[in-house]
Design a protein around this motif. Structure first.
Motif, mmCIF file in Angstrom:
data_model
loop_
_atom_site.group_PDB
_atom_site.id
_atom_site.type_symbol
_atom_site.label_atom_id
_atom_site.label_comp_id
_atom_site.label_asym_id
_atom_site.label_seq_id
_atom_site.Cartn_x
_atom_site.Cartn_y
_atom_site.Cartn_z
ATOM 1 N N THR A 3 -6.911 -5.139 1.556
ATOM 2 C CA THR A 3 -7.911 -4.207 1.040
ATOM 3 C C THR A 3 -8.133 -3.103 2.069
ATOM 4 O OG1 THR A 3 -9.796 -5.358 2.022
ATOM 5 C CG2 THR A 3 -9.099 -6.090 -0.153
ATOM 6 N N LEU A 4 -8.531 -1.942 1.591
ATOM 7 C CA LEU A 4 -8.781 -0.811 2.491
ATOM 8 C C LEU A 4 -10.091 -0.126 2.088
ATOM 9 C CD1 LEU A 4 -5.359 1.110 2.729
ATOM 10 C CD2 LEU A 4 -6.461 -0.208 4.550
ATOM 11 N N TRP A 14 0.820 -1.211 0.000
ATOM 12 C CA TRP A 14 0.000 0.000 0.000
ATOM 13 C C TRP A 14 0.858 1.268 0.000
ATOM 14 C CZ3 TRP A 14 -4.645 0.998 -1.471
ATOM 15 C CH2 TRP A 14 -5.645 0.013 -1.409
ATOM 16 N N ASP A 72 -10.320 5.461 3.532
ATOM 17 C CA ASP A 72 -8.981 5.352 4.082
ATOM 18 C C ASP A 72 -7.948 5.584 2.974
ATOM 19 O OD1 ASP A 72 -7.129 4.977 6.006
ATOM 20 O OD2 ASP A 72 -7.616 2.873 6.423
ATOM 21 N N ILE A 73 -8.207 4.987 1.814
ATOM 22 C CA ILE A 73 -7.305 5.173 0.673
ATOM 23 C C ILE A 73 -7.238 6.658 0.313
ATOM 24 C CG2 ILE A 73 -6.893 4.589 -1.754
ATOM 25 C CD1 ILE A 73 -8.534 1.996 -1.278
ATOM 26 N N LYS A 89 -17.192 -1.648 6.113
ATOM 27 C CA LYS A 89 -16.819 -0.283 6.485
ATOM 28 C C LYS A 89 -18.012 0.456 7.068
ATOM 29 C CE LYS A 89 -17.724 1.431 1.791
ATOM 30 N NZ LYS A 89 -17.093 1.850 0.524
ATOM 31 N N GLU A 117 -14.449 -7.707 9.010
ATOM 32 C CA GLU A 117 -13.181 -7.003 8.772
ATOM 33 C C GLU A 117 -12.836 -7.056 7.288
ATOM 34 O OE1 GLU A 117 -11.307 -5.201 10.755
ATOM 35 O OE2 GLU A 117 -12.746 -5.558 12.383
ATOM 36 N N PRO A 118 -12.164 -6.019 6.773
ATOM 37 C CA PRO A 118 -11.721 -6.067 5.371
ATOM 38 C C PRO A 118 -10.776 -7.254 5.161
ATOM 39 C CG PRO A 118 -11.436 -3.869 6.286
ATOM 40 C CD PRO A 118 -11.816 -4.753 7.421
ATOM 41 N N ALA A 178 -10.482 -1.906 -2.833
ATOM 42 C CA ALA A 178 -11.295 -1.260 -1.798
ATOM 43 C C ALA A 178 -12.203 -2.295 -1.134
ATOM 44 C CB ALA A 178 -12.127 -0.150 -2.423
ATOM 45 N N ASN A 220 -5.246 8.728 2.825
ATOM 46 C CA ASN A 220 -3.798 8.544 2.645
ATOM 47 C C ASN A 220 -3.282 9.296 1.440
ATOM 48 O OD1 ASN A 220 -2.815 6.822 4.787
ATOM 49 N ND2 ASN A 220 -4.257 5.323 3.974
#
Ligand SMILES: Cc1cc2nc3c(=O)[nH]c(=O)nc-3n(C[C@H](O)[C@H](O)[C@H](O)COP(=O)(O)O)c2cc1C
Ligand code: SF4
Ligand code: SF4
Ligand code: SF4
Ligand code: FES
Lengths: 526, 426
Positions: free
Chosen positions: A472-473, A294, A477-478, A448, A467-468, A442, A481
């Motif tokens: 993956t996010l 990531w 969140d992506i 989420k 949970e992811p 994602a 960042n």
């Protein structure tokens, strides 16, 4: 208004409602089988017996209306005895095949037996045999006639809600049995609901049957992303034995009551769409270097975006994303990077619609995207795609959309040839993700937190159920960042904080916050 | 006593209009429709103390007065001619032998409640009664006694005869309405009551055949005359059907409050073959049984209620000393298990369960504990259902076992052989 007393506590309720409605309103308890707030009153199971002062014997709570000064007992010896007596009749001919019944654990016969019954069986005769056991009545539902307690909920659902008149009760006395009308199939767009409302194991959902015992399930309140209705749902997932079905975590969706959105129901398409949460997912990052992580991938993306010229890049945002994510998309791409070409709407994607729940817009957040991105006439992505086809774009940042599905495989091929850099951020594998240079995996709505705005401007919360997957996010969140790497420092720890800022900035969301949205959401102030 | 309701029963072809008219049919209706007000009819019926003769004995005038005032919907009059109660055949006599008497009653009653459409729901098995009734209705239409301008009064009354399909429960008034509407014969939840929401969602009055047949007589001879025929609070005469072990079974018209003993020994000629009386069911299979010692009772709603049973359909079933009570209960439970509509769990499951136990006892496999179990099931069925069918199903169990327990116990412990039925017993 009427002043009434239920089990010694005083309440003021609306005049003329039924006792059972009053009991539900004040969150007291009473067994019931045939009563369902979304259906007409049948009064046939007779389990909801209560004692009312000045009335002889006991009466059924579902068809007795409150009156001023009424004193109701649900727990008195007389009431409890009456409930127990009725339960004994209901169980007399029941096959008691709980060990092999998929309803076990969420069966109202089991529940009420433990709570109100618990007697030694007196029934010493041969039980009535009914022929259909484990018989398919349509694409989604299995029928077991012997388990049916003839509450007629499924009959009334077909008569009153879908008006498809699927089920009937045939025969009289203890020969009466539930069945589908001869030559018919239970095949309507809401068929799965009958498994929800059947209080016993007579109608079970083929999709869920024998997958797992319900006591292993975790539940999370959420919203169906299947169309712009935004039906309130409960995402039910494997909680205690993740090794059991390996990668299948979400087991089923169930509708959750919201009087203003979906009442007690959901459509089959939404109900069975949960499989895409676990299957066909994008789990690996794709970037220019081998074995990308990531950190380096986001740095690579930030580097590209820094160099990207405003007019040579196109953004295709997604109405599948949450309000919070669209807000970050706006802050980053429109406010900070000041991209000129942005869109989110896919042309020609309208699907089936009826005048009950199903909406033709198959996105959960089109209204949110409209309001937050505020692109006006430019929201349709066709212009950007045309430009890309003509080779006028250097790069595309695509959220979730599959261009092949919208414009055809040929168009995607041309775009791939003409556009130098394609960045794709999404949840599930598709031809567009396949041809992208960089792929950012994602997470789905089940992994989420966030909010969607439905077709009438109702803002409703989705919550993380599972949970992811590793690698993956969440989109938010992506985006956070990336924003950081591009010099836009946003200090949000959770989507809730993003929402607070959105509410401050966008008047449609004025004065909203997660707490106020609660379980049923809030409508836009204008 | 002068025959009133039964005055034409033995006149041949009284179901034909010409014969009926010779005997005075439609004169009262004509007079009422042309010179009385609906309120006057209602007042007369109120004052006559006419009580519904279908079984429940509800005061007819009071029932009519429950209709909503100033209601915009049509009002329906529905005549209950389903007569399914075992031991009862009184309505049959009116339908088959003197249908014009009932049609005249319908015309006056419809006028009184401002209804322009009446239905007669007739038991499916009643073939002759249906044929005669339909012929009578057709004749009444032809003569203009029914139709747009009934009896030349300017008042419109349509009458439709609808045949049932053989379900006992369709005699329960709201099941009857569902059946008439084309649905399953399932009793409706009450409230709402039919006077407010009845046939096709409109205000509806449901009356028994005999009840409406009384109305012309009340209007002809006066409410006081009618009230005086009966006892305080319950006017008129009643058609008693008597069957079983009597010398002269049949239908007898007698005043309300007549002695049961007299009906059996005087009117019906006593017990068949001079044997001893054992028990009597006074009001159809649903009524609790009376022992021989209890038959000195008046036949009216209140007296029989005080005696722990009911007048019901006034279908008297007489049993002599040769009757096996286990067998009686076997047939009673069989009937109720077969006829329960199956909606309510206590009734659906209870009737079947009880019948299985009684069948087991009857076939020689009973246990003494079965008797208490039957009483427990029966008590649990009472007062917990949509209609009173479940109560009616419980009463034979409670009363036969309650009053003849020793016989049931002997049957169980000593077997059928111990109670060998004497020759000639039915
Ligand atoms: C199970 C059951 C069966 C009945 N069968 C009849 C019937 O066959 N004929 C009848 O007139 N009433 C019958 N009744 C009574 C009717 O429900 C209703 O009380 C009656 O028709 C009203 O008319 P009335 O007021 O003139 O007596 C029955 C009631 C029950 C509960
Ligand atoms: S199948 Fe289920 S919902 Fe339908 S009547 Fe039977 S118990 Fe009720
Ligand atoms: S109607 Fe729309 S939101 Fe509701 S369940 Fe179906 S797809 Fe989901
Ligand atoms: S009591 Fe029996 S007959 Fe009456 S509605 Fe209930 S199930 Fe049907
Ligand atoms: S819940 Fe009230 S009778 Fe079934």
């Amino acid at each position: 208004m009427a002043n009434i007393v239920i089990d010694g506590k005083s309440f003021t309720v609306k005049d003329g409602i039924t006792i059972i409605e009053a009991i539900d309103q004040v969150k007291s308890e009473l067994p019931r089988y045939c009563y369902h707030p979304g259906l007409s009153i049948a009064g046939n199971c007779r389990i909801c017996q209560v004692e009312v002062d000045k009335m002889p014997g006991t009466v059924i709570a579902c068809n007795t209306r409150v009156a001023e000064g009424m004193v109701i007992h649900t727990q008195s010896e007389k009431a409890k005895d009456s409930q127990k007596v009725v339960l004994e009749f209901l169980l007399a001919n029941h096959p008691l095949d709980c060990p092999v019944c998929d309803q076990a654990g969420e069966c109202k016969l089991q529940d009420y037996y433990m709570e109100y019954g618990v007697y030694d069986s007196h029934f010493d005769e041969t039980k009535v045999k009914k022929t259909k056991k484990g018989v398919s009545v349509g694409p989604t539902i299995m029928l077991d006639q012997e388990r049916c307690i003839l509450c007629s909920r499924c009959v009334r659902f077909g008569d009153e809600i879908t008006k498809t008149h699927d089920f009937g009760i045939f025969g009289r006395g203890d020969r009466a049995k539930i069945d589908i009308y001869p030559g018919k199939e239970l095949d309507n767009k809401y068929s799965g609901n009958v498994a929800d409302i059947c209080p016993v194991g007579a109608l079970t959902d083929k999709d869920f049957r024998f997958k797992m015992r319900v006591w292993y399930l975790g539940k999370q309140e959420s919203v169906c992303p299947g169309c712009s209705r935004g039906c309130n749902i409960s995402v039910e997932f494997e909680k205690s034995r993740p090794y059991h079905l390996k990668n299948d975590r979400v087991m089923r969706l169930k509708p959750r009551e919201n009087k203003d959105v979906n009442q007690w129901w959901m459509c089959d398409e939404g109900r069975y769409a949960y499989k895409s949460i676990d299957q066909n997912r994008i789990k690996a990052i794709k970037a220019s270097r081998m074995n990308p992580q990531w950190k380096d991938t986001l740095e690579e993306v930030a580097g590209i975006l820094k160099k990207a010229s405003l007019s040579a890049w196109g953004l295709i945002a997604s109405p599948q994303n949450t309000n919070e994510e669209l807000y970050l998309t706006k802050r980053l791409f429109l406010d900070t990077l000041k991209w000129k070409q942005a869109a989110f709407k896919a042309p020609g994607q309208d699907g089936f619609e009826d005048n009950f729940l199903i909406k033709k817009d198959k996105n959960p957040n089109t209204l949110g995207a409209e309001k937050i991105l505020n692109l006006g006439a430019n929201e349709d992505m066709t212009a950007i795609v045309e430009k890309a086809k003509r080779g006028e774009l250097e790069g595309l940042f695509i959220f979730n959309h599959d261009l092949a599905k919208i414009f055809g495989a040929e168009t995607l091929k041309v775009i791939r040839q003409k556009v130098k850099t394609i960045i794709y951020q999404g949840t599930n594998l598709n031809p567009t993700a396949e041809i992208a240079d960089i792929v950012l995996p994602a997470v789905t709505y089940a992994e989420k937190d966030g909010t969607f705005t439905n077709f009438e401007g109702r803002v409703q919360r989705i919550r993380k159920a599972v949970e992811p997957f590793a690698g993956t996010l969440p989109d938010w969140d992506i985006l956070l960042n990336l924003a950081g790497l591009l010099g836009l420092t946003l200090k949000y720890l959770r989507p809730e904080h993003i929402f607070d800022d959105l509410a401050k900035e966008n008047s449609a969301f004025k004065e909203m916050n997660y707490k106020k949205l609660g379980n049923t959401g809030l409508i836009w102030s204008q | 006593m002068e025959a009133i309701l039964s005055r034409n029963f033995n006149i041949s072809n009284a179901w034909k209009l010409s014969v009926a008219e010779e005997r005075g049919a439609y004169q009262t209706a004509k007079k009422v429709l042309t010179s009385s007000k609906p309120e006057e009819v209602l007042a007369a019926v109120m004052a006559s103390n006419l009580r519904g003769l279908g079984g429940a004995g509800f005061p007819t005038g009071k029932k009519w007065s429950f209709l909503p005032k100033n209601n915009p919907k049509p009002v329906y009059l529905v005549i209950n001619a389903d007569e399914g109660e075992p031991g009862t055949c009184k309505d049959r006599y009116i339908l088959e032998r003197d249908p014009h008497q009932m049609i005249e009653g319908i015309i006056i009653s419809a006028f009184a409640i401002n209804s322009h459409k009446a239905y007669v729901y007739i038991r499916g098995e009643y073939v002759r009664p249906y044929e005669n009734l339909q012929a009578a209705v057709d004749e009444a239409y032809t003569k203009g006694y029914l139709g747009k301008n009934a009896l030349g009064s300017g008042y419109a009354i349509d009458l439709v005869v609808h045949r049932g399909a053989g379900a006992y429960i369709c005699g329960e008034e709201t099941a009857l309405l569902n059946s008439l509407e084309g649905g399953r014969g399932l009793p409706r939840l009450k409230p709402p009551f039919p006077a407010i929401v009845g046939l096709f969602g409109c205000p509806t009055i449901i009356n028994n055949v005999e009840t409406v047949a009384c109305v012309p007589h009340i209007m002809k001879n006066g409410a006081e005359w009618f009230a005086a025929l009966g006892i305080p609070g319950c006017g008129g005469t009643h058609l008693f059907s008597i069957s079983g072990h009597v010398e002269k079974p049949g239908v007898y018209e007698l005043p309300m409050g007549v002695s049961l003993k007299d009906i059996i020994y005087k009117n019906a000629g006593g017990i068949l073959g001079g044997r001893q009386l054992k028990a009597v069911i006074p009001g159809g299979i649903s009524a609790k049984i009376l022992t021989a010692a209890e038959v000195d009772v008046k036949m009216d709603y209140d007296s029989l209620k005080n005696a722990g049973t009911m007048l019901g359909s006034a279908g008297i079933m007489v049993m002599d000393e040769t009757t096996c009570m286990v067998k009686m209960l076997y047939y009673a439970t069989k009937f109720f298990a077969h006829e329960s509509c199956g909606q309510c769990s206590p009734c659906r499951e209870g009737t079947g369960w009880a019948h299985k136990i009684v069948t087991r006892i009857y076939s020689g496999h009973g246990k003494i504990e079965d008797l208490d179990e039957l009483l427990r099931i029966a008590r649990n069925m009472e007062r917990r259902t949509i209609c009173v069918f479940a109560d009616a199903a419980a009463w034979p169990i409670l009363s036969y076992i309650g009053k003849f327990r020793t016989e049931f116990e002997q049957f169980i412990t000593q077997g059928k052989a111990a109670l060998l039925e004497p020759a000639g017993a039915h």
